[in-house]
Scaffold this motif. Structure first.
Motif, PDB file in Angstrom:
ATOM      1  N   ASN A   3       1.107  -0.976   0.323  1.00 15.20           N
ATOM      2  CA  ASN A   3      -0.325   0.073  -0.108  1.00 15.20           C
ATOM      3  C   ASN A   3       0.538   0.814   0.176  1.00 15.20           C
ATOM      4  O   ASN A   3       1.052   2.205   1.052  1.00 15.20           O
ATOM      5  N   PHE A   4       0.544   1.714  -0.917  1.00 15.55           N
ATOM      6  CA  PHE A   4       1.702   3.321  -1.141  1.00 15.55           C
ATOM      7  C   PHE A   4       1.615   3.980  -0.267  1.00 15.55           C
ATOM      8  O   PHE A   4       3.045   4.667  -0.242  1.00 15.55           O
ATOM      9  N   ALA A   5       0.565   4.813   0.455  1.00 18.94           N
ATOM     10  CA  ALA A   5       0.303   5.288   1.537  1.00 18.94           C
ATOM     11  C   ALA A   5       1.305   4.207   3.055  1.00 18.94           C
ATOM     12  O   ALA A   5       1.525   5.543   3.691  1.00 18.94           O
ATOM     13  N   TYR A   6       0.712   3.697   2.995  1.00 21.73           N
ATOM     14  CA  TYR A   6       1.575   2.965   4.466  1.00 21.73           C
ATOM     15  C   TYR A   6       2.720   2.542   3.967  1.00 21.73           C
ATOM     16  O   TYR A   6       3.644   2.938   5.323  1.00 21.73           O
ATOM     17  N   ASP A   7       3.118   1.794   3.454  1.00 19.11           N
ATOM     18  CA  ASP A   7       4.786   1.485   2.968  1.00 19.11           C
ATOM     19  C   ASP A   7       5.544   2.516   2.457  1.00 19.11           C
ATOM     20  O   ASP A   7       6.859   2.211   2.597  1.00 19.11           O
ATOM     21  N   VAL A  23       4.692   5.896   1.968  1.00 19.15           N
ATOM     22  CA  VAL A  23       4.618   7.928   2.528  1.00 19.15           C
ATOM     23  C   VAL A  23       4.953   7.678   4.027  1.00 19.15           C
ATOM     24  O   VAL A  23       5.312   8.742   4.647  1.00 19.15           O
ATOM     25  N   ASP A  24       3.559   6.494   4.795  1.00 17.32           N
ATOM     26  CA  ASP A  24       3.604   6.839   5.620  1.00 17.32           C
ATOM     27  C   ASP A  24       4.835   6.807   6.679  1.00 17.32           C
ATOM     28  O   ASP A  24       5.119   6.601   8.317  1.00 17.32           O
ATOM     29  N   THR A  77       5.327  18.096   4.561  1.00 18.05           N
ATOM     30  CA  THR A  77       6.018  17.520   4.850  1.00 18.05           C
ATOM     31  C   THR A  77       5.620  16.252   4.384  1.00 18.05           C
ATOM     32  O   THR A  77       4.444  16.360   4.668  1.00 18.05           O
ATOM     33  N   PHE A  78       6.430  14.924   4.692  1.00 20.93           N
ATOM     34  CA  PHE A  78       5.842  13.700   5.204  1.00 20.93           C
ATOM     35  C   PHE A  78       5.082  13.748   6.022  1.00 20.93           C
ATOM     36  O   PHE A  78       4.165  13.141   5.657  1.00 20.93           O
ATOM     37  N   SER A  79       5.480  14.076   7.411  1.00 23.03           N
ATOM     38  CA  SER A  79       4.793  13.878   8.189  1.00 23.03           C
ATOM     39  C   SER A  79       3.405  14.628   8.339  1.00 23.03           C
ATOM     40  O   SER A  79       2.072  14.784   8.576  1.00 23.03           O
ATOM     41  N   GLU A  80       2.997  15.751   7.304  1.00 23.06           N
ATOM     42  CA  GLU A  80       2.341  16.073   7.420  1.00 23.06           C
ATOM     43  C   GLU A  80       0.945  15.667   6.266  1.00 23.06           C
ATOM     44  O   GLU A  80      -0.405  15.984   6.230  1.00 23.06           O
ATOM     45  N   LEU A  81       1.952  15.201   4.921  1.00 23.01           N
ATOM     46  CA  LEU A  81       0.939  14.673   4.757  1.00 23.01           C
ATOM     47  C   LEU A  81       0.432  13.349   5.117  1.00 23.01           C
ATOM     48  O   LEU A  81      -1.209  12.609   4.786  1.00 23.01           O
ATOM     49  N   LYS A  82       1.514  12.909   6.072  1.00 21.42           N
ATOM     50  CA  LYS A  82       0.287  11.544   6.738  1.00 21.42           C
ATOM     51  C   LYS A  82      -0.538  11.972   7.867  1.00 21.42           C
ATOM     52  O   LYS A  82      -1.807  11.683   7.500  1.00 21.42           O
ATOM     53  N   TYR A  83       0.126  13.403   8.152  1.00 22.00           N
ATOM     54  CA  TYR A  83      -1.209  13.727   8.703  1.00 22.00           C
ATOM     55  C   TYR A  83      -2.900  14.507   8.293  1.00 22.00           C
ATOM     56  O   TYR A  83      -3.839  13.464   8.205  1.00 22.00           O
ATOM     57  N   TYR A  84      -3.041  14.837   7.123  1.00 24.02           N
ATOM     58  CA  TYR A  84      -3.645  15.300   6.375  1.00 24.02           C
ATOM     59  C   TYR A  84      -3.794  14.102   5.203  1.00 24.02           C
ATOM     60  O   TYR A  84      -5.489  13.982   5.523  1.00 24.02           O
ATOM     61  N   SER A  85      -3.598  13.150   4.855  1.00 27.86           N
ATOM     62  CA  SER A  85      -4.602  11.835   4.441  1.00 27.86           C
ATOM     63  C   SER A  85      -4.939  11.011   5.749  1.00 27.86           C
ATOM     64  O   SER A  85      -6.237  10.705   5.473  1.00 27.86           O
ATOM     65  N   ASP A  86      -4.102  10.813   6.930  1.00 30.17           N
ATOM     66  CA  ASP A  86      -5.876   9.931   8.039  1.00 30.17           C
ATOM     67  C   ASP A  86      -6.746  10.865   8.245  1.00 30.17           C
ATOM     68  O   ASP A  86      -8.075  10.080   8.408  1.00 30.17           O
ATOM     69  N   LYS A  87      -6.916  12.070   7.828  1.00 29.35           N
ATOM     70  CA  LYS A  87      -7.791  13.028   8.479  1.00 29.35           C
ATOM     71  C   LYS A  87      -8.865  12.737   7.573  1.00 29.35           C
ATOM     72  O   LYS A  87     -10.313  12.832   7.462  1.00 29.35           O
ATOM     73  N   THR A  88      -8.017  13.115   6.264  1.00 31.83           N
ATOM     74  CA  THR A  88      -9.203  12.492   4.608  1.00 31.83           C
ATOM     75  C   THR A  88     -10.113  11.027   4.935  1.00 31.83           C
ATOM     76  O   THR A  88     -10.416  11.049   4.493  1.00 31.83           O
ATOM     77  N   ALA A  89      -8.902  10.512   4.849  1.00 33.07           N
ATOM     78  CA  ALA A  89      -9.206   9.270   5.315  1.00 33.07           C
ATOM     79  C   ALA A  89     -10.395   8.997   6.160  1.00 33.07           C
ATOM     80  O   ALA A  89     -11.379   8.269   6.113  1.00 33.07           O
ATOM     81  N   ASN A  90     -10.281   9.247   7.261  1.00 34.54           N
ATOM     82  CA  ASN A  90     -11.319   9.461   8.357  1.00 34.54           C
ATOM     83  C   ASN A  90     -12.777  10.015   7.970  1.00 34.54           C
ATOM     84  O   ASN A  90     -13.655   9.327   8.210  1.00 34.54           O
ATOM     85  N   PHE A  91     -12.447  11.133   7.164  1.00 36.47           N
ATOM     86  CA  PHE A  91     -13.636  11.798   6.756  1.00 36.47           C
ATOM     87  C   PHE A  91     -14.406  11.258   5.672  1.00 36.47           C
ATOM     88  O   PHE A  91     -15.502  10.639   5.552  1.00 36.47           O
TER      89      PHE A  91
END
Length: 124
Positions: free
Chosen positions: A31-35, A37-38, A63-77
């Motif tokens: 999974n590109f996002a987990y493997d 980016v995260d 940053t990569f940390s911010e991409l993780k943060y915002y993609s996690d929030k978006t996934a929850n949405f």
């Protein structure tokens, strides 16, 4: 190193050597996002991951940390909307940086992202 997880060799003596020995290792549940980016968010949180700009001279850097943060929030949405693994989702965001939050979020959920242009006619 991240590269070592996914390729067999990075040093080659010739093009023929490259053709014979280069292999990409794709884990079964990649999974590109987990493997990627995260992983980079964990190991190199402050490294620049995305620099975006537009014709109006607006700019955003993440940053990569911010991409993780915002993609996690978006996934929850997206999950709150009922989007789940295997669901096809057409993504039309023109050239906005939020596209990257959304596509990573859909990867995290396991939804099928269909990137599309805003010029897509109704019949399509």
């Amino acid at each position: 190193m991240l590269l070592d997880k996914f390729v067999t060799n990075t040093q080659f003596t010739s093009y023929d050597d490259f053709v014979q020995r280069f292999r990409i290792n794709v884990p079964e549940n990649f999974n590109f996002a987990y493997d990627v980016v995260d992983y980079l968010a964990k190991t190199q949180p402050d490294k620049k991951a995305l620099i975006w700009c537009n014709e109006a001279e607006k700019e955003a850097t993440f940053t990569f940390s911010e991409l993780k943060y915002y993609s996690d929030k978006t996934a929850n949405f997206f999950r709150s909307l009922g989007i789940k693994k295997g669901d096809p989702v057409m993504l039309i965001l023109k050239r906005r940086y939020e596209f990257w939050f959304c596509i990573l979020a859909l990867h995290k959920i396991g939804a099928i992202c269909i990137p599309a242009t805003h010029l897509l006619p109704d019949k399509d």
